[in-house]
Design a protein around this motif. Structure first.
Motif, PDB file in Angstrom:
ATOM      1  N   MET A   1      -1.824 124.869 128.371  1.00  0.00           N
ATOM      2  CA  MET A   1      -0.659 124.759 129.243  1.00  0.00           C
ATOM      3  C   MET A   1      -0.522 123.293 129.645  1.00  0.00           C
ATOM      4  SD  MET A   1       0.082 126.619 132.930  1.00  0.00           S
ATOM      5  CE  MET A   1      -0.218 128.248 132.228  1.00  0.00           C
ATOM      6  N   SER A   2       0.692 122.772 129.572  1.00  0.00           N
ATOM      7  CA  SER A   2       0.888 121.376 129.954  1.00  0.00           C
ATOM      8  C   SER A   2       0.997 121.244 131.467  1.00  0.00           C
ATOM      9  CB  SER A   2       2.158 120.819 129.317  1.00  0.00           C
ATOM     10  OG  SER A   2       3.306 121.344 129.988  1.00  0.00           O
TER      11      SER A   2
ATOM     12  N   LEU B   1       9.905 131.711 112.693  1.00  0.00           N
ATOM     13  CA  LEU B   1       8.897 130.737 113.102  1.00  0.00           C
ATOM     14  C   LEU B   1       8.590 130.802 114.589  1.00  0.00           C
ATOM     15  CD1 LEU B   1      10.242 127.630 111.155  1.00  0.00           C
ATOM     16  CD2 LEU B   1       8.392 129.167 110.461  1.00  0.00           C
ATOM     17  N   ASP B   2       7.324 130.636 114.915  1.00  0.00           N
ATOM     18  CA  ASP B   2       6.881 130.409 116.285  1.00  0.00           C
ATOM     19  C   ASP B   2       6.463 128.945 116.380  1.00  0.00           C
ATOM     20  OD1 ASP B   2       5.782 130.296 118.786  1.00  0.00           O
ATOM     21  OD2 ASP B   2       4.183 131.739 118.411  1.00  0.00           O
ATOM     22  N   LEU B   3       7.249 128.166 117.111  1.00  0.00           N
ATOM     23  CA  LEU B   3       7.022 126.723 117.217  1.00  0.00           C
ATOM     24  C   LEU B   3       6.376 126.344 118.545  1.00  0.00           C
ATOM     25  CD1 LEU B   3      10.454 125.455 115.808  1.00  0.00           C
ATOM     26  CD2 LEU B   3       8.334 125.895 114.546  1.00  0.00           C
ATOM     27  N   THR B   4       5.822 127.321 119.249  1.00  0.00           N
ATOM     28  CA  THR B   4       5.308 127.073 120.589  1.00  0.00           C
ATOM     29  C   THR B   4       4.193 126.035 120.603  1.00  0.00           C
ATOM     30  OG1 THR B   4       5.914 129.297 121.307  1.00  0.00           O
ATOM     31  CG2 THR B   4       4.254 128.166 122.612  1.00  0.00           C
TER      32      THR B   4
ATOM     33  N   TRP C   1       3.948 122.333 124.723  1.00  0.00           N
ATOM     34  CA  TRP C   1       4.281 120.986 124.242  1.00  0.00           C
ATOM     35  C   TRP C   1       5.682 120.527 124.617  1.00  0.00           C
ATOM     36  CZ3 TRP C   1       0.145 118.373 122.759  1.00  0.00           C
ATOM     37  CH2 TRP C   1      -0.971 119.117 122.383  1.00  0.00           C
ATOM     38  N   LEU C   2       6.511 121.435 125.128  1.00  0.00           N
ATOM     39  CA  LEU C   2       7.814 121.023 125.673  1.00  0.00           C
ATOM     40  C   LEU C   2       7.692 120.573 127.121  1.00  0.00           C
ATOM     41  CD1 LEU C   2      10.174 123.709 124.081  1.00  0.00           C
ATOM     42  CD2 LEU C   2       9.931 121.298 123.444  1.00  0.00           C
TER      43      LEU C   2
ATOM     44  N   ALA D   1       5.805 117.960 120.078  1.00  0.00           N
ATOM     45  CA  ALA D   1       4.686 117.089 119.729  1.00  0.00           C
ATOM     46  C   ALA D   1       4.626 116.780 118.241  1.00  0.00           C
ATOM     47  CB  ALA D   1       3.363 117.716 120.160  1.00  0.00           C
ATOM     48  N   LEU D   2       5.363 117.545 117.441  1.00  0.00           N
ATOM     49  CA  LEU D   2       5.374 117.377 115.995  1.00  0.00           C
ATOM     50  C   LEU D   2       6.822 117.390 115.528  1.00  0.00           C
ATOM     51  CD1 LEU D   2       3.346 117.196 113.596  1.00  0.00           C
ATOM     52  CD2 LEU D   2       3.590 119.672 113.348  1.00  0.00           C
TER      53      LEU D   2
END
Length: 393
Positions: free
Chosen positions: A23-24, A181-184, A224-225, A189-190
């Motif tokens: 977690m950010s 897709l799961d981009l979580t 990452w968001l 970050a990518l």
């Protein structure tokens, strides 16, 4: 590369938080935006009908910049599982076909597909963990004519293994396989690009056709968001934007902006992917916070973020290798993700031992998962390295 952005966060100097994949932390400006949004409900008489739409419009426009698509292609969802369930409800699969997933894939991108397979008589086809950590080749070798849906991440949440989604997307299109897709664990970050043609004229521009082009793609905001919990984005390809949403709510309908006409029930939805929005999407605290975080990511530039964090992980990987740890080679793992394994195993109590030193990482399965961000410093990395030397010697 970026210099440390720690000053934008409320992270004490003696804390080495290397656990963004868990977690950010929230930036100070994100907290301010969320607090200001929450306070708006103290005066509900000032929340005029138009304000139910301005925040969501800004969220869509900002999210679209991160993945290179139209704002109309973005739906607002509360979680990755909500977006995956939306995809699973609508992508066709039948008896005798299969749904492709990775070994040890994150549960939120597994259970919906398991249920879908059981309901249709299809099967789950699991890509085995590649000994050489080359998930791309492993997926491409598993993409056969029977695969109706490939349900994949960009980055494996345990190994940090990165998938070449452009190559995989191209292979899926050749086979007629849908791609969800799961981009979580990657978006923000990518670098990632949908890069779909947005009109007939655009379709003549081949530069727009070099992206991943999934059917659905979802990302939760809280990793990452750098955003809050309980909000995320769902990309829906134009060809699926007339599919069925998970829920039916008033704000997704075509007449929603005229509050006086809400009882004039309509079969028509608002344009684009808005029909897939969650109920109560106009969260006056979460949306402003998520938008502020995404705007900062765009200001930093995701490529710069990836390079900056990659350099920190490279430093840790080199030192850890000398201690007997193994990690996927660069090019086989995402720069922002480092998974360390050791033949003698990883003590389950390792995170607790490190936390006593105010160094924070995760243990997932048999790996130490290290995931720094631009708020980290070389000193944070060196503190982790020193702790690993003491604990594992």
């Amino acid at each position: 590369m970026l210099s440390s952005q720690r000053h934008l966060f409320d992270i004490p100097g003696d804390v080495a938080y290397l656990n963004c994949a868990y977690m950010s932390p929230l930036m100070k400006s994100v907290i301010e935006a969320g607090t200001a949004g929450l306070a708006r409900k103290a005066h509900p008489w000032e929340l005029t009908p138009d304000k139910f739409f301005t925040g969501s419009d800004e969220f869509r426009a900002t999210a679209a910049q991160l993945i290179d698509c139209s704002a109309d292609d973005i739906a607002i969802v509360p979680s990755a599982s909500y977006g995956i369930a939306t995809a699973a409800q609508n992508l066709p699969v039948k008896k005798g076909q299969s749904i492709l997933v990775l070994a040890e894939q994150f549960p939120s991108n597994y259970y919906s597909w398991q249920r879908r397979a059981e309901a249709t008589g299809a099967s789950l086809k699991i890509v085995p963990w590649p000994e050489d950590n080359d998930w791309t080749t492993a997926v491409l070798n598993s993409l056969t004519a029977d695969v109706a849906i490939a349900a994949l991440p960009h980055v494996h949440w345990i190994s940090g293994g990165v998938l070449d989604l452009v190559r995989i997307g191209e292979a899926c299109r050749k086979l007629g396989t849908a791609l969800a897709l799961d981009l979580t664990q990657s978006l923000g970050a990518l670098p990632f690009s949908i890069a779909t043609a947005s009109s007939e004229n655009d379709s003549l521009n081949t530069n727009l056709l070099n992206g991943v082009q999934p059917d659905f793609a979802v990302a939760a905001s809280y990793k990452w968001l750098l955003g809050p919990y309980s909000v995320g984005l769902l990309y829906v390809a134009p060809k699926w934007q007339r599919a069925l949403p998970l829920e039916e709510n008033w704000i997704q309908r075509a007449n929603a902006r005229d509050f006086s006409s809400l009882i004039l029930y309509t079969e028509s939805y608002d344009q684009g992917a808005r029909r897939f929005d969650m109920g109560e999407r106009s969260n006056f605290a979460l949306l402003p916070a998520a938008v502020r975080a995404m705007k900062q990511l765009l200001e930093w530039d995701v490529t710069q973020i990836s390079e900056t964090v990659g350099a920190l992980n490279r430093r840790i990987a080199e030192a850890a290798t000398e201690m007997g740890f193994q990690a996927p080679a660069e090019g086989r793992r995402a720069p922002h993700y480092l998974a360390l394994r050791r033949k003698t195993g990883i003590p389950k109590e390792l995170p607790e031992l490190l936390a006593k030193e105010k160094v924070f990482v995760s243990v997932r399965a048999t790996s130490i998962r290290i995931s720094p961000h631009v708020y980290n410093t070389v000193e944070d990395c060196d503190r982790l390295i020193a702790c690993l030397r003491r604990i594992t010697s």
